[in-house]
Design an enzyme around this catalytic site. Structure first.
Site, PDB file in Angstrom:
ATOM      1  CD  GLN A   1     -29.993  12.135 -77.139  1.00  0.00           C
ATOM      2  OE1 GLN A   1     -30.770  12.810 -77.830  1.00  0.00           O
ATOM      3  NE2 GLN A   1     -28.821  12.581 -76.738  1.00  0.00           N
ATOM      4  CG  ASN A   2     -25.547   7.018 -79.001  1.00  0.00           C
ATOM      5  OD1 ASN A   2     -25.982   8.067 -79.493  1.00  0.00           O
ATOM      6  ND2 ASN A   2     -24.441   6.966 -78.296  1.00  0.00           N
ATOM      7  CB  VAL A   3     -30.029   3.047 -82.459  1.00  0.00           C
ATOM      8  CG1 VAL A   3     -31.223   3.941 -82.099  1.00  0.00           C
ATOM      9  CG2 VAL A   3     -29.290   3.593 -83.672  1.00  0.00           C
TER      10      VAL A   3
ATOM     11  CB  CYS B   1     -48.286  -8.035 -81.828  1.00  0.00           C
ATOM     12  SG  CYS B   1     -46.596  -8.666 -81.944  1.00  0.00           S
TER      13      CYS B   1
ATOM     14  CB  CYS C   1     -44.517 -10.515 -86.171  1.00  0.00           C
ATOM     15  SG  CYS C   1     -44.516 -10.590 -84.365  1.00  0.00           S
TER      16      CYS C   1
ATOM     17  CB  ALA D   1     -16.534  11.047 -75.397  1.00  0.00           C
TER      18      ALA D   1
ATOM     19  CB  THR E   1     -26.167  14.672 -76.748  1.00  0.00           C
ATOM     20  OG1 THR E   1     -27.400  14.917 -77.433  1.00  0.00           O
ATOM     21  CG2 THR E   1     -26.197  15.327 -75.384  1.00  0.00           C
TER      22      THR E   1
ATOM     23  CG  HIS F   1     -33.763   8.293 -79.508  1.00  0.00           C
ATOM     24  ND1 HIS F   1     -32.828   9.285 -79.748  1.00  0.00           N
ATOM     25  CD2 HIS F   1     -34.784   8.897 -78.855  1.00  0.00           C
ATOM     26  CE1 HIS F   1     -33.294  10.438 -79.293  1.00  0.00           C
ATOM     27  NE2 HIS F   1     -34.468  10.222 -78.732  1.00  0.00           N
TER      28      HIS F   1
ATOM     29  NE  ARG G   1     -27.607   4.586 -88.280  1.00  0.00           N
ATOM     30  CZ  ARG G   1     -28.440   5.218 -87.455  1.00  0.00           C
ATOM     31  NH1 ARG G   1     -29.691   5.471 -87.833  1.00  0.00           N
ATOM     32  NH2 ARG G   1     -28.046   5.567 -86.239  1.00  0.00           N
TER      33      ARG G   1
HETATM   34  N1  APR Z   1     -16.415  13.328 -78.188  1.00  0.00           N
HETATM   35  C1  APR Z   1     -17.392  14.060 -77.616  1.00  0.00           C
HETATM   36  N2  APR Z   1     -18.375  14.685 -78.313  1.00  0.00           N
HETATM   37  C2  APR Z   1     -18.353  14.539 -79.648  1.00  0.00           C
HETATM   38  C3  APR Z   1     -17.364  13.798 -80.327  1.00  0.00           C
HETATM   39  C4  APR Z   1     -16.360  13.176 -79.536  1.00  0.00           C
HETATM   40  N3  APR Z   1     -15.370  12.450 -80.094  1.00  0.00           N
HETATM   41  N4  APR Z   1     -17.612  13.876 -81.674  1.00  0.00           N
HETATM   42  C5  APR Z   1     -18.721  14.629 -81.809  1.00  0.00           C
HETATM   43  N5  APR Z   1     -19.163  15.036 -80.602  1.00  0.00           N
HETATM   44  C6  APR Z   1     -20.331  15.858 -80.286  1.00  0.00           C
HETATM   45  C7  APR Z   1     -20.671  16.882 -81.340  1.00  0.00           C
HETATM   46  O1  APR Z   1     -19.983  18.091 -81.074  1.00  0.00           O
HETATM   47  C8  APR Z   1     -22.192  17.039 -81.132  1.00  0.00           C
HETATM   48  O2  APR Z   1     -22.462  18.040 -80.164  1.00  0.00           O
HETATM   49  O3  APR Z   1     -21.439  14.983 -80.220  1.00  0.00           O
HETATM   50  C9  APR Z   1     -22.624  15.682 -80.583  1.00  0.00           C
HETATM   51  C10 APR Z   1     -23.393  14.850 -81.609  1.00  0.00           C
HETATM   52  O4  APR Z   1     -24.577  15.524 -81.907  1.00  0.00           O
HETATM   53  P1  APR Z   1     -25.610  14.854 -82.924  1.00  0.00           P
HETATM   54  O5  APR Z   1     -24.873  14.395 -84.134  1.00  0.00           O
HETATM   55  O6  APR Z   1     -26.757  15.813 -83.042  1.00  0.00           O
HETATM   56  O7  APR Z   1     -26.085  13.533 -82.178  1.00  0.00           O
HETATM   57  P2  APR Z   1     -27.152  13.431 -80.999  1.00  0.00           P
HETATM   58  O8  APR Z   1     -27.076  14.624 -80.101  1.00  0.00           O
HETATM   59  O9  APR Z   1     -26.948  12.096 -80.378  1.00  0.00           O
HETATM   60  O10 APR Z   1     -28.550  13.426 -81.781  1.00  0.00           O
HETATM   61  C11 APR Z   1     -29.705  13.236 -80.977  1.00  0.00           C
HETATM   62  O11 APR Z   1     -31.032  13.127 -82.986  1.00  0.00           O
HETATM   63  O12 APR Z   1     -31.224  12.402 -85.135  1.00  0.00           O
HETATM   64  C12 APR Z   1     -31.627  12.162 -83.851  1.00  0.00           C
HETATM   65  O13 APR Z   1     -32.318  10.108 -82.956  1.00  0.00           O
HETATM   66  C13 APR Z   1     -31.185  10.805 -83.392  1.00  0.00           C
HETATM   67  O14 APR Z   1     -30.441  10.126 -81.199  1.00  0.00           O
HETATM   68  C14 APR Z   1     -30.259  11.087 -82.220  1.00  0.00           C
HETATM   69  C15 APR Z   1     -30.716  12.468 -81.771  1.00  0.00           C
END
Ligand code: APR
Length: 233
Positions: free
Chosen positions: A91-93, A120, A136, A219, A176, A109, A59
């Protein structure tokens, strides 16, 4: 909201989808191909460090092939121009918010382009592969791991997030699913503090119930339109 209100923005994998980074849940999502229990828990790291390190190496390497999209660019523009408080909690990495120019932000996250020492606690920028038992540089322990907050671990900067939510006039969640806490509870905390709440998402989410307004769409379209509505011509 007044022209200098305080804004908290929560972003999830959906804001990076149009940049070509897979989301977690939904068709083709990362959790389709991998079990969370195998790659995103402390137990998985202890049980099979090579598998977990490799999952994040792949990734991390993929970040070299993607770029910020119009949604990241719009948030960076808002960050630069907004006179009130503003905090992007992602929440994104991935590092697409930073690469778009965002400054007032944090990764709750963790980050792919960072390594954490399990001995450490030092965090350091990291590019390329991170093999298990990498030493490290700060403490010489063979204990560097991906700087990712696994399920069951405490997210970063929760006090800073809670403080920002308590002062928010507007809370916006973007891309999200509202499936994972504590992030999924931020909309309610903001509303309880009197903030207006807005969701920008491709589809209704678990958070839609709690959002004052939900706008459905990509988005890359919704976020620039929303930012334009806040900034003077
Ligand atoms: N524009 C807007 N929204 C979108 C798009 C887009 N192009 N494509 C997908 N989505 C929406 C989906 O409908 C969904 O509701 O983004 C959301 C993604 O949801 P997840 O895949 O669950 O991702 P996220 O909410 O960031 O997950 C939260 O879960 O696995 C853990 O640590 C990980 O940070 C992550 C956390």
């Amino acid at each position: 909201m007044s022209v200098a209100g305080n804004i908290v923005i929560l972003t999830g994998a959906g804001i990076s989808a149009e940049s070509g980074i897979a989301t977690f849940r939904g068709p083709g999502g990362l959790w389709e191909g991998h079990r969370v229990e195998d790659v995103c828990t402390p137990e998985a790291l202890a049980r099979d460090p090579a598998l977990v390190h490799r999952f994040y190496d792949l990734r991390r390497a993929a970040l070299d092939t993607v770029a910020p999209n119009a949604a990241h660019d719009a948030l960076a523009r808002l960050d630069a121009a907004w006179p009130g408080e503003l905090l992007i909690v992602t929440q994104n990495v991935d590092d697409l918010h930073e690469r778009a120019g965002a400054r007032r932000m944090l990764h709750m996250h963790g980050e792919l382009r960072s390594a954490l020492c399990a001995a450490c606690g030092t965090r350091r920028p990291w590019r390329g592969a991170l093999p298990p038992a990498t030493v490290c540089p700060a403490c010489d322990a063979p204990a560097l791991r991906p700087d990712i907050v696994f399920f069951g671990e405490m997210p970063y900067e929760m006090e800073r997030i809670e403080s920002a939510l308590s002062r928010a006039d507007l809370f916006v969640s973007i891309g999200t699913s509202g499936a994972v806490y504590p992030a999924a509870g931020f909309v309610r905390a903001a509303a309880a503090a009197g903030a207006a709440t807005l969701e920008l998402n491709l589809e209704r989410s678990a958070g839609s119930t709690w959002s004052g307004e939900t706008r459905l769409g990509p988005a890359g379209v919704l976020v620039p339109t929303w930012v334009d509505s806040l900034l003077p011509e």
